[in-house]
Design a protein around this motif. Structure first.
Motif, PDB file in Angstrom:
ATOM      1  N   THR A 133       1.218   9.592  47.154  1.00 23.08           N
ATOM      2  CA  THR A 133      -0.286   9.124  47.409  1.00 23.08           C
ATOM      3  C   THR A 133      -0.571   7.913  46.414  1.00 23.08           C
ATOM      4  OG1 THR A 133      -0.932  11.346  48.499  1.00 23.08           O
ATOM      5  CG2 THR A 133      -2.546   9.854  48.039  1.00 23.08           C
ATOM      6  N   CYS A 165       3.308   1.119  46.776  1.00 24.18           N
ATOM      7  CA  CYS A 165       1.852   1.159  47.246  1.00 24.18           C
ATOM      8  C   CYS A 165       1.472  -0.153  47.757  1.00 24.18           C
ATOM      9  CB  CYS A 165       0.863   1.528  46.319  1.00 24.18           C
ATOM     10  SG  CYS A 165       1.436   3.108  45.471  1.00 24.18           S
ATOM     11  N   TYR A 188       4.135   3.925  50.646  1.00 25.52           N
ATOM     12  CA  TYR A 188       5.516   3.878  51.636  1.00 25.52           C
ATOM     13  C   TYR A 188       6.309   4.817  51.236  1.00 25.52           C
ATOM     14  CZ  TYR A 188       3.510  -0.729  52.242  1.00 25.52           C
ATOM     15  OH  TYR A 188       2.389  -1.958  52.391  1.00 25.52           O
ATOM     16  N   THR A 230      -2.460   2.714  50.277  1.00 22.70           N
ATOM     17  CA  THR A 230      -1.489   3.001  51.396  1.00 22.70           C
ATOM     18  C   THR A 230       0.032   3.200  50.460  1.00 22.70           C
ATOM     19  OG1 THR A 230      -2.289   1.717  53.147  1.00 22.70           O
ATOM     20  CG2 THR A 230      -0.107   2.468  53.437  1.00 22.70           C
TER      21      THR A 230
END
Length: 278
Positions: free
Chosen positions: A73, A62, A68, A66
């Protein structure tokens, strides 16, 4: 001079706070890293949908909000939602999943995951949504799920779960959706899961159908209605058959009378022809 020192001190504290916040947002939580790494190790991925789930990403999944990782989430640098649905995944659910302590939603539905529901899920104290439906999970439903006090949704339909539904699940005050249909469950449906709210049960029969050994309200009511419909159907078929039989019998009698009448007329004609004229 004193004011200058105070200003410098406050500025230093502010810089340290900013540094610490930035560090937390850009550095993976070691618990999340262990959670993701073990989850991936326990899952088979024949369709390579999790090809980006690698150790290098686990160390920093994270950046703030955001993520990856596909299916994950983030919230403030922590994993708070995992949605890996319909990916043809196999294997089992890792007990180390409990390391994702910020997790609020777990959806592994519509895969081919087998094994048990690990009792360690109880440590996901922020979990609100649990959807493990349409898999091949077996064993009993762990009563420790009741320790996840924020659970709103428990969806376990279409698995191979056995044993009884834990009574403790009925104590989850926030539970608004519950489905264990089409499993191998047995025993009586817990009272607190079938209590009436007004004129309706807390969860209706569709939440429990497809479990041969399961009984009690609201399944009992559905069976009664089903039997009532069956009786009505039988009566209807009986009445229909009776009316049809009467009509056939009546038609047969009418035909017999017409044939008999015709024969009598013919016989009378023959007699009249054979008599001499006077």
């Amino acid at each position: 001079m004193v004011r200058s020192h105070r200003f410098s001190y406050r500025l230093l504290l502010l810089l340290l706070l900013i540094f610490e916040t930035t560090r937390r947002l850009t550095t993976a939580d070691p618990n999340d890293e262990a959670c993701l790494k073990n989850l991936r190790q326990n899952l088979e991925d024949p369709a390579s949908n999790l090809r980006n789930w690698t150790n290098s990403v686990f160390s920093n999944p994270c950046s703030g909000f955001t993520s990856y990782l596909p299916g994950a989430t983030c919230n403030n640098g922590r994993i708070y939602k995992l949605s890996l649905t319909n990916l043809s995944l196999r294997g089992s659910i890792s007990p180390f999943l409990s390391n994702c302590t910020n997790l609020q939603s777990l959806d592994l539905s519509s895969n081919q995951i087998s094994g048990i529901i690990p009792p360690e899920i109880q440590f996901l104290v922020n979990l609100a949504v649990l959807n493990l439906s349409s898999n091949q999970l077996s064993g009993e439903i762990t009563p420790q799920l009741a320790l996840c006090a924020y659970l709103n949704v428990i969806d376990l339909h279409d698995n191979q779960l056995s044993g009884q539904i834990p009574q403790q699940l009925g104590l989850l005050a926030r539970l608004s959706a519950f489905d264990v249909s089409n499993n191998k469950l047995s025993g009586q449906i817990p009272t607190y899961l079938s209590n009436r709210t007004g004129n309706f049960p807390r969860f209706n029969a569709s939440s429990f159908i497809g479990n041969k050994g399961l009984y009690g309200y609201p399944l009992q009511e559905m069976m009664m209605k089903s039997k009532g419909l069956s009786v009505m159907a039988i009566v209807g078929i009986g009445l229909g058959s009776g009316i049809a039989s009467l009509m056939i019998s009546f038609t047969g009698v009418c035909l017999w009378l017409r044939i008999t009448e015709k024969k009598i007329v013919e016989e009378e004609g023959k007699i009249s022809q054979s008599m001499p004229d006077y």
